[in-house]
Enzyme design. Sequence first.
Site, mmCIF file in Angstrom:
data_model
loop_
_atom_site.group_PDB
_atom_site.id
_atom_site.type_symbol
_atom_site.label_atom_id
_atom_site.label_comp_id
_atom_site.label_asym_id
_atom_site.label_seq_id
_atom_site.Cartn_x
_atom_site.Cartn_y
_atom_site.Cartn_z
ATOM 1 N N PHE A 215 46.786 -48.251 -26.530
ATOM 2 C CA PHE A 215 45.712 -49.230 -26.537
ATOM 3 C C PHE A 215 45.539 -49.851 -27.923
ATOM 4 O O PHE A 215 45.609 -49.153 -28.940
ATOM 5 C CB PHE A 215 44.367 -48.574 -26.176
ATOM 6 N N ASP A 216 45.254 -51.141 -27.945
ATOM 7 C CA ASP A 216 44.661 -51.749 -29.121
ATOM 8 C C ASP A 216 43.209 -51.251 -29.161
ATOM 9 O O ASP A 216 42.709 -50.716 -28.171
ATOM 10 C CB ASP A 216 44.734 -53.275 -28.979
ATOM 11 N N LEU A 217 42.523 -51.445 -30.278
ATOM 12 C CA LEU A 217 41.135 -50.974 -30.378
ATOM 13 C C LEU A 217 40.132 -52.128 -30.237
ATOM 14 O O LEU A 217 39.458 -52.245 -29.213
ATOM 15 C CB LEU A 217 40.928 -50.240 -31.704
ATOM 16 N N ASP A 218 40.060 -52.987 -31.255
ATOM 17 C CA ASP A 218 39.102 -54.091 -31.235
ATOM 18 C C ASP A 218 39.441 -55.088 -30.133
ATOM 19 O O ASP A 218 40.553 -55.598 -30.064
ATOM 20 C CB ASP A 218 39.109 -54.835 -32.576
#
Length: 217
Positions: free
Chosen positions: A9-12
């Site tokens: 996953f990316d975060l932001d």
Amino acid sequence: MSHFSHIIFDLDGTLTDNTQGIKNSLKYALDKMQVDGYSEDIIDKFIGPPLQWGFSNLFGLNERNTRLAVEYFREYYSENGWHQNDPYDGILEMMAELDSMGKKMYVATAKFEKFANRIIEHFEMDKYIVQVKGADYNGKKAEKDGIISAVLKTNQLLPSSDIVMVGDTVFDISGGKENDLSTIAVGYGFGIEEELRKENPDFFADDVEELFEILSA
């Protein structure tokens, strides 16, 4: 149909909505740098890519001033900006379900790694995440393809369509593709749908519910 065993996953803009924290940190940095006359549209474009890219390409700062602006950004972010942040509705429930299904989850973000870990622990996502990999302090390792590659290498994972990169910007999708992974673009984050679709992600999820359907298939 997807059968993903490992999810990066990316975060932001993918797991959490940190709009306010980033905007406040950016405005603090620009004020310190005496940069004014910018539009809210530019601020919106700043969210997602590496900080260095944003200050250089969106605000035209030279290398020295970019480094200084990043320092000011992190000065505010480390005290206030990081917790001006919330998981998107349904994200924590989705991660719990995916974990119960035996899916291995990771985070690959252009955010400074120390802040990324702080956020993951604050929202108790760390019980689901095998590894958080972020940018180093000087930003020389902030490119998404390199961060994703580091996650694969550290966890001894070979590129495979069974591994998927999930993110809200073109950097996430292109980074996943450059590492020969499957990709999912999410439409609820900070990216522009038209630009995301031009990257030809394998899947497009309009919301968290649709994302879960793809990841759990």
